[in-house]
Write a protein that holds these residues in place. Structure first.
Motif, PDB file in Angstrom:
ATOM      1  N   THR A 116       0.769  -1.339   0.028  1.00 25.74           N
ATOM      2  CA  THR A 116       0.205  -0.075   0.054  1.00 25.74           C
ATOM      3  C   THR A 116       0.816   1.287  -0.161  1.00 25.74           C
ATOM      4  OG1 THR A 116      -0.085   0.143   2.602  1.00 25.74           O
ATOM      5  CG2 THR A 116      -1.709  -1.172   1.516  1.00 25.74           C
ATOM      6  N   GLY A 117       2.134   1.028   0.329  1.00 21.79           N
ATOM      7  CA  GLY A 117       2.852   2.338   0.558  1.00 21.79           C
ATOM      8  C   GLY A 117       2.762   3.026   1.616  1.00 21.79           C
ATOM      9  N   ARG A 118       2.070   2.657   2.589  1.00 17.90           N
ATOM     10  CA  ARG A 118       1.715   3.128   4.088  1.00 17.90           C
ATOM     11  C   ARG A 118       2.527   2.296   4.808  1.00 17.90           C
ATOM     12  NH1 ARG A 118      -4.036   3.703   3.485  1.00 17.90           N
ATOM     13  NH2 ARG A 118      -4.377   4.676   1.730  1.00 17.90           N
ATOM     14  N   ALA A 119       2.854   2.804   6.008  1.00 14.96           N
ATOM     15  CA  ALA A 119       3.540   2.012   7.133  1.00 14.96           C
ATOM     16  C   ALA A 119       2.536   1.532   8.328  1.00 14.96           C
ATOM     17  CB  ALA A 119       4.434   2.984   7.840  1.00 14.96           C
ATOM     18  N   THR A 120       1.246   1.773   8.209  1.00 10.79           N
ATOM     19  CA  THR A 120       0.317   1.316   9.031  1.00 10.79           C
ATOM     20  C   THR A 120      -1.039   1.069   8.580  1.00 10.79           C
ATOM     21  OG1 THR A 120      -0.158   3.537   9.875  1.00 10.79           O
ATOM     22  CG2 THR A 120       1.366   2.272  11.251  1.00 10.79           C
ATOM     23  N   ALA A 121      -1.902   0.256   9.273  1.00 11.68           N
ATOM     24  CA  ALA A 121      -3.278   0.206   8.990  1.00 11.68           C
ATOM     25  C   ALA A 121      -4.310   1.485   9.690  1.00 11.68           C
ATOM     26  CB  ALA A 121      -3.872  -1.350   9.493  1.00 11.68           C
ATOM     27  N   ASP A 122      -5.166   1.602   8.635  1.00 11.06           N
ATOM     28  CA  ASP A 122      -6.166   2.650   9.333  1.00 11.06           C
ATOM     29  C   ASP A 122      -7.187   2.138  10.281  1.00 11.06           C
ATOM     30  OD1 ASP A 122      -5.514   4.956   7.505  1.00 11.06           O
ATOM     31  OD2 ASP A 122      -5.936   3.614   5.936  1.00 11.06           O
ATOM     32  N   ALA A 123      -7.130   0.797  10.314  1.00  9.97           N
ATOM     33  CA  ALA A 123      -8.323   0.114  11.119  1.00  9.97           C
ATOM     34  C   ALA A 123      -7.901  -1.333  11.135  1.00  9.97           C
ATOM     35  CB  ALA A 123      -9.728   0.113  10.390  1.00  9.97           C
ATOM     36  N   VAL A 124      -8.509  -1.987  12.345  1.00 11.39           N
ATOM     37  CA  VAL A 124      -8.437  -3.255  12.769  1.00 11.39           C
ATOM     38  C   VAL A 124      -9.888  -3.706  13.008  1.00 11.39           C
ATOM     39  CG1 VAL A 124      -7.695  -3.054  15.171  1.00 11.39           C
ATOM     40  CG2 VAL A 124      -7.517  -5.238  13.825  1.00 11.39           C
ATOM     41  N   LEU A 125     -10.296  -4.608  12.666  1.00  5.26           N
ATOM     42  CA  LEU A 125     -11.661  -5.360  12.775  1.00  5.26           C
ATOM     43  C   LEU A 125     -11.376  -6.727  13.015  1.00  5.26           C
ATOM     44  CD1 LEU A 125     -15.051  -5.500  12.414  1.00  5.26           C
ATOM     45  CD2 LEU A 125     -14.485  -6.219  10.089  1.00  5.26           C
ATOM     46  N   THR A 126     -12.248  -7.299  13.980  1.00  6.70           N
ATOM     47  CA  THR A 126     -12.134  -8.965  14.358  1.00  6.70           C
ATOM     48  C   THR A 126     -13.543  -9.142  14.784  1.00  6.70           C
ATOM     49  OG1 THR A 126     -11.234 -10.522  15.706  1.00  6.70           O
ATOM     50  CG2 THR A 126     -10.872  -8.484  16.700  1.00  6.70           C
ATOM     51  N   THR A 127     -14.135 -10.133  13.837  1.00  5.28           N
ATOM     52  CA  THR A 127     -15.626 -10.711  13.866  1.00  5.28           C
ATOM     53  C   THR A 127     -15.477 -12.137  14.579  1.00  5.28           C
ATOM     54  OG1 THR A 127     -15.599 -11.235  11.660  1.00  5.28           O
ATOM     55  CG2 THR A 127     -16.498  -8.908  12.201  1.00  5.28           C
ATOM     56  N   TYR A 128     -16.048 -12.435  15.771  1.00  4.05           N
ATOM     57  CA  TYR A 128     -16.136 -13.706  16.090  1.00  4.05           C
ATOM     58  C   TYR A 128     -15.029 -14.296  16.164  1.00  4.05           C
ATOM     59  CZ  TYR A 128     -20.619 -12.080  14.293  1.00  4.05           C
ATOM     60  OH  TYR A 128     -21.865 -11.102  14.032  1.00  4.05           O
ATOM     61  N   ALA A 129     -13.867 -13.967  16.205  1.00  4.83           N
ATOM     62  CA  ALA A 129     -12.737 -14.631  16.473  1.00  4.83           C
ATOM     63  C   ALA A 129     -12.023 -14.485  17.641  1.00  4.83           C
ATOM     64  CB  ALA A 129     -11.699 -13.889  15.076  1.00  4.83           C
ATOM     65  N   LEU A 130     -11.943 -13.422  18.538  1.00  5.82           N
ATOM     66  CA  LEU A 130     -11.021 -13.306  19.762  1.00  5.82           C
ATOM     67  C   LEU A 130     -11.778 -14.151  20.699  1.00  5.82           C
ATOM     68  CD1 LEU A 130     -10.820  -9.383  20.019  1.00  5.82           C
ATOM     69  CD2 LEU A 130      -9.076 -11.055  19.367  1.00  5.82           C
ATOM     70  N   SER A 131     -13.045 -14.552  20.595  1.00  2.00           N
ATOM     71  CA  SER A 131     -13.753 -15.371  21.473  1.00  2.00           C
ATOM     72  C   SER A 131     -13.223 -16.818  21.290  1.00  2.00           C
ATOM     73  CB  SER A 131     -15.231 -15.366  21.419  1.00  2.00           C
ATOM     74  OG  SER A 131     -15.651 -15.588  20.176  1.00  2.00           O
ATOM     75  N   VAL A 132     -12.821 -17.176  20.027  1.00  2.00           N
ATOM     76  CA  VAL A 132     -12.275 -18.217  19.776  1.00  2.00           C
ATOM     77  C   VAL A 132     -10.792 -18.385  20.073  1.00  2.00           C
ATOM     78  CG1 VAL A 132     -11.892 -19.914  17.860  1.00  2.00           C
ATOM     79  CG2 VAL A 132     -13.998 -18.650  17.984  1.00  2.00           C
ATOM     80  N   MET A 133     -10.069 -17.303  20.046  1.00  7.78           N
ATOM     81  CA  MET A 133      -8.685 -17.268  20.384  1.00  7.78           C
ATOM     82  C   MET A 133      -8.462 -17.694  21.825  1.00  7.78           C
ATOM     83  SD  MET A 133      -7.074 -14.423  17.970  1.00  7.78           S
ATOM     84  CE  MET A 133      -7.844 -14.321  16.330  1.00  7.78           C
ATOM     85  N   ARG A 134      -9.345 -17.522  22.670  1.00  8.88           N
ATOM     86  CA  ARG A 134      -9.056 -17.597  24.244  1.00  8.88           C
ATOM     87  C   ARG A 134      -8.167 -17.139  24.743  1.00  8.88           C
ATOM     88  NH1 ARG A 134     -13.169 -21.994  26.022  1.00  8.88           N
ATOM     89  NH2 ARG A 134     -14.656 -22.184  24.064  1.00  8.88           N
ATOM     90  N   ASP A 135      -6.920 -17.939  25.150  1.00  6.62           N
ATOM     91  CA  ASP A 135      -6.075 -17.521  26.078  1.00  6.62           C
ATOM     92  C   ASP A 135      -5.061 -16.571  25.028  1.00  6.62           C
ATOM     93  OD1 ASP A 135      -6.603 -18.703  28.084  1.00  6.62           O
ATOM     94  OD2 ASP A 135      -5.323 -20.263  28.095  1.00  6.62           O
ATOM     95  N   GLY A 136      -5.069 -16.616  23.819  1.00  6.88           N
ATOM     96  CA  GLY A 136      -4.298 -15.839  22.936  1.00  6.88           C
ATOM     97  C   GLY A 136      -4.808 -14.496  22.414  1.00  6.88           C
ATOM     98  N   ALA A 137      -6.140 -14.358  22.908  1.00 12.82           N
ATOM     99  CA  ALA A 137      -6.826 -13.215  22.315  1.00 12.82           C
ATOM    100  C   ALA A 137      -6.243 -11.892  22.476  1.00 12.82           C
ATOM    101  CB  ALA A 137      -8.314 -13.434  22.807  1.00 12.82           C
ATOM    102  N   ALA A 138      -5.821 -11.682  24.016  1.00 11.45           N
ATOM    103  CA  ALA A 138      -5.239 -10.337  24.379  1.00 11.45           C
ATOM    104  C   ALA A 138      -4.013 -10.043  23.556  1.00 11.45           C
ATOM    105  CB  ALA A 138      -4.912 -10.207  25.839  1.00 11.45           C
ATOM    106  N   GLU A 139      -3.128 -11.147  23.447  1.00  8.75           N
ATOM    107  CA  GLU A 139      -2.034 -10.796  22.882  1.00  8.75           C
ATOM    108  C   GLU A 139      -2.145 -10.553  21.218  1.00  8.75           C
ATOM    109  OE1 GLU A 139       0.801 -10.112  24.006  1.00  8.75           O
ATOM    110  OE2 GLU A 139       2.161 -10.344  22.017  1.00  8.75           O
ATOM    111  N   ALA A 140      -3.045 -11.310  20.634  1.00  6.21           N
ATOM    112  CA  ALA A 140      -3.576 -11.153  19.221  1.00  6.21           C
ATOM    113  C   ALA A 140      -3.857  -9.882  19.207  1.00  6.21           C
ATOM    114  CB  ALA A 140      -4.564 -12.143  18.933  1.00  6.21           C
ATOM    115  N   TRP A 141      -4.871  -9.269  19.972  1.00  7.95           N
ATOM    116  CA  TRP A 141      -5.363  -7.905  19.820  1.00  7.95           C
ATOM    117  C   TRP A 141      -4.212  -6.985  20.081  1.00  7.95           C
ATOM    118  CZ3 TRP A 141      -9.316  -5.060  18.407  1.00  7.95           C
ATOM    119  CH2 TRP A 141      -9.477  -4.003  18.633  1.00  7.95           C
ATOM    120  N   ARG A 142      -3.280  -7.049  20.953  1.00  6.77           N
ATOM    121  CA  ARG A 142      -2.149  -6.041  21.362  1.00  6.77           C
ATOM    122  C   ARG A 142      -1.231  -5.900  20.055  1.00  6.77           C
ATOM    123  NH1 ARG A 142       2.856  -5.619  22.394  1.00  6.77           N
ATOM    124  NH2 ARG A 142       3.598  -7.741  21.979  1.00  6.77           N
ATOM    125  N   ARG A 143      -1.152  -7.224  19.191  1.00  4.67           N
ATOM    126  CA  ARG A 143      -0.392  -6.916  17.983  1.00  4.67           C
ATOM    127  C   ARG A 143      -0.969  -6.213  17.243  1.00  4.67           C
ATOM    128  NH1 ARG A 143       4.201 -11.655  18.236  1.00  4.67           N
ATOM    129  NH2 ARG A 143       4.379 -12.039  20.308  1.00  4.67           N
TER     130      ARG A 143
END
Ligand SMILES: C[S@@+](CC[C@H](N)C(=O)[O-])C[C@H]1O[C@@H](n2cnc3c(N)ncnc32)[C@H](O)[C@@H]1O
Length: 228
Positions: A116-143
């Motif tokens: 994209t030529g950009r260093a960052t994203a404008d948005a993060v969206l996660t649908t019905y996935a963090l509840s499946v990631m369980r113990d990894g959810a907080a770290e996944a979100w942080r990253r």
């Protein structure tokens, strides 16, 4: 974690028809993506993107000039998402097969930059996935949040037991979550309230309160049109 992962490999090709999308879960993605107020040209990270059911709505919002980055650890779910993009003729989608809790933030930043030529994203969206990631959810979100520019959009759509008079449907909701390997009590949209700029968070609940969407702005420069 092993069982949900298998569920999203062998079951990938049936996901769109068996997941309750049409009658229940589409309403959540429509509500969440509506609240995001995406602009044409935006770069959106879809964390745990699965088969890409968010992509049509995201693509409509960001247009041809925008970009979608779909991250999922299931090669089979990503294969369905890739086929969707191919079928629709979308070239502005990047697919990343990775455990979101171990996402290589610098590597992905470089890939977003190359695409994209950009260093960052404008948005993060996660649908019905963090509840499946369980113990990894907080770290996944942080990253994932680390990849979003200051003032960018943070959005979570996920599930809880239905509320009010719809509580009568709680056994059905619990069954749906159990089948999908999701923790119905995780309430991961609280991460948006925790990490977004004060006063920027908006929430919507649909399908008898079973689905909650929360959207806020990453702290820092809050101009929606700012680009890094
Ligand atoms: C219930 S599906 C939701 C898919 C999609 N977001 C949707 O709205 O239809 C959960 C997805 O999360 C993915 N997933 C689970 N744990 C993950 C992890 N640690 N890292 C990346 N993806 C993960 C699964 O492979 C699956 O595609």
């Amino acid at each position: 974690m092993a069982r949900p992962f298998r569920r999203y490999s062998a079951g990938a090709r049936w996901y769109d028809v068996l997941s309750g999308e049409r009658w229940v879960y589409r309403a959540g993605r429509v509500a969440g993506i509506g609240l995001m107020d995406l602009q044409a040209g935006d770069v959106v990270l879809d964390l745990g993107c699965g088969t890409g059911l968010n992509f049509p709505l995201l693509r409509r919002a960001v247009g041809e000039a925008g970009h979608i980055v779909g991250v999922d650890r299931s090669a089979d779910m990503l294969a369905v998402a890739r086929a969707r993009a191919r079928r629709e003729g979308w070239s502005n989608v990047t697919f990343v097969e990775a455990d979101a809790a171990e996402l290589d933030v610098d590597g992905l930043r470089a890939r977003i930059g190359a695409a994209t030529g950009r260093a960052t994203a404008d948005a993060v969206l996660t649908t019905y996935a963090l509840s499946v990631m369980r113990d990894g959810a907080a770290e996944a979100w942080r990253r994932a949040v680390a990849l979003v520019r200051p003032g960018g959009i943070l959005a979570v759509v996920d599930m809880q037991p239905p509320t009010g008079r719809w509580r009568i449907l709680a056994p059905l909701a619990r069954l749906a979550c159990a089948l999908g390997g999701a923790d119905i009590h995780a309430r991961p949209w609280r991460l948006v309230a925790r990490d977004a700029a004060p006063g920027s968070v908006r929430e919507a609940a649909v399908r008898g309160g079973h689905i909650v969407a929360a959207v806020g702005r990453s702290p820092g420069e809050v101009a929606p049109t700012a680009r890094s």
